[in-house]
Design a protein around this motif. Sequence first.
Motif, PDB file in Angstrom:
ATOM      1  N   UNK A  79       0.655  -1.057   0.033  1.00  0.00           N
ATOM      2  CA  UNK A  79      -0.122   0.274   0.289  1.00  0.00           C
ATOM      3  C   UNK A  79       0.519   1.249  -0.103  1.00  0.00           C
ATOM      4  N   UNK A  80       0.801   2.673  -0.670  1.00  0.00           N
ATOM      5  CA  UNK A  80       0.878   3.180  -0.713  1.00  0.00           C
ATOM      6  C   UNK A  80      -0.498   4.369  -0.461  1.00  0.00           C
ATOM      7  N   UNK A  81       0.643   5.518   0.669  1.00  0.00           N
ATOM      8  CA  UNK A  81      -0.160   6.606   0.730  1.00  0.00           C
ATOM      9  C   UNK A  81       0.747   8.124   0.540  1.00  0.00           C
ATOM     10  N   UNK A  89      -2.880   4.302  -2.766  1.00  0.00           N
ATOM     11  CA  UNK A  89      -2.973   2.763  -3.838  1.00  0.00           C
ATOM     12  C   UNK A  89      -3.200   1.363  -3.067  1.00  0.00           C
ATOM     13  N   UNK A  90      -3.700   0.532  -3.816  1.00  0.00           N
ATOM     14  CA  UNK A  90      -3.188  -0.962  -3.414  1.00  0.00           C
ATOM     15  C   UNK A  90      -2.606  -1.640  -4.542  1.00  0.00           C
ATOM     16  N   UNK A  91      -1.294  -1.617  -4.218  1.00  0.00           N
ATOM     17  CA  UNK A  91      -0.509  -2.424  -5.029  1.00  0.00           C
ATOM     18  C   UNK A  91      -0.447  -1.048  -6.558  1.00  0.00           C
ATOM     19  N   UNK A  98     -10.261   1.429  -7.683  1.00  0.00           N
ATOM     20  CA  UNK A  98     -11.052  -0.617  -6.835  1.00  0.00           C
ATOM     21  C   UNK A  98     -12.300  -0.229  -6.896  1.00  0.00           C
ATOM     22  N   UNK A  99     -12.237   1.015  -6.097  1.00  0.00           N
ATOM     23  CA  UNK A  99     -13.623   1.135  -5.523  1.00  0.00           C
ATOM     24  C   UNK A  99     -15.230   0.849  -6.689  1.00  0.00           C
ATOM     25  N   UNK A 107      -9.584  -7.800  -4.368  1.00  0.00           N
ATOM     26  CA  UNK A 107      -9.052  -6.719  -4.120  1.00  0.00           C
ATOM     27  C   UNK A 107      -8.239  -7.462  -3.114  1.00  0.00           C
ATOM     28  N   UNK A 108      -8.537  -8.681  -2.060  1.00  0.00           N
ATOM     29  CA  UNK A 108      -8.173  -8.641  -1.031  1.00  0.00           C
ATOM     30  C   UNK A 108      -6.912 -10.012  -2.083  1.00  0.00           C
TER      31      UNK A 108
END
Length: 500
Positions: A79-81, A89-91, A98-99, A107-108
């Motif tokens: 994860x990047x914040x 961001x996830x990956x 994604x939402x 997403x998992x």
Amino acid sequence: MGRPADSNGTNDETLTVRDNRTGKTYTIPIKDNAVSATAFKAISAPLRPGERAENETPKGLRVSDRGFLNTAVIQSEITYIDGEAGVLRYRGYPIEQLALRSTHLETAYLLIYGTLPAERQLRRFESEVIIFFRSFRYDAHPMAILTSAFSYLGSYYGEANPSLQGQKLFTQGDRTSLANMDRQIFRIIGKATSLAAMAYRVRQGREVCHPAGGALVYRTPTTCFASRFLYQMDHLGQENYKPSPVLEKALDILFLLHADHELNASCTTVLQTGSSLVDPYSAVAAGCASLYASYDPCLLTGQPGGANEAVIRMLITIGSPENVPAFLEAVKRRERVLSGFGHRVYKTSDPRSFIIRKTADDVFKETGKDELLETAMALHDAAIKDEYFVQRRLAPNVDFCGLIYRAMGFPLDFFPVLFAVPRVVGWLAHWRQACESMWPHGHSPTYNCARFTLGQGRRDYVPVGERLVVEGLKAEPLPVAHSGMSKRTVLAEFTGKSKL
């Protein structure tokens, strides 16, 4: 490692440090805009006259970072914040995309395995995820039940316990080790909804088992993660029961948004516990215990599970929109606490809050508006225009999703469970990554936090009769107010009763 600098050499990717105590200069490598904290151990000096031995100055310089505000404990690709820009961001995938287009289970897979799955991979993952506890009191907090249940679950799977199978069980990096790891991941994600649903049914005083006996939770006719969860909680034997698709979609989006958030308190707890090579069930139970709190006390990012509950209780206390100005003035005087605004990481609006706002609108069209919504919106509008809160960069965060949970009919004390169920995915992704970092040697980088001792140095024992009385608010136990049996016992007379 830190070393004396070469006066003739230059290297842009280094940090040059001069220790004015000794006059020595050290060069410390910079990699990925980070320096190794252990490199500073090479910067040592003799103890000065009168200096405390507990400073351990000859053993090297320590790095102090209370609350881990600028310490990276691991290298992560999950994860990047960017809190300044309001980015999550996830990956590498923006949370907004994604939402809008993904699902929680998809997403998992992304968080745990690093890529979005192909159709065949997704179907298999969903299938694996799809593929006990009557003893709790009816009034037990659901989060306490969930925490206990995960720990209890670990006792059933000796194959997942490095204490029984060998400490390299998950750190060998071979096919057998990977398969065993994935088996536990499937189980934990799949059982998270079942355990949470059972906690809910216990909380509601409902039957946990099927009326005809057998399975603890009814078989569900869907592979949708959120739909299965709603079905498990609410199906009481009705024929062809189907949860509301609007609520199903909303819950799936909220699960996706809460799946991970870097190294927040609960995730760090899982990694800290897992670094000792305990089984993953115990590590997840530890994460649940951390998430159970109403405040993230000192660690890196994110909000704990109890914060959603705190927002609703705050709104109930405010009562109505006309009371908002007086409440905000009380917040400024530090007489009240403003929940649902501000974040340890995001200095602009939390990117998830915009998605939650849209989701809330969809849910309220189905359920009707929550009576607290007008108060919440009045609070939101007043706070974002007030210079006091603007200067402190207190923008709305994700904790207002409690209004959605409330509109969907969940009790307040179930909110932390709704946070924990999806966050299990992030915990497992980081746990798996940590295990991978130990390949191929199987060594465990057990988290051992450095410390520096302040206050008393060495002291010698003094017999009890020779000790001075030290009094004060923090120096001695405070009187305990007794009630019931303990109070009656204190007032009673009996042989051996203390005279103190």
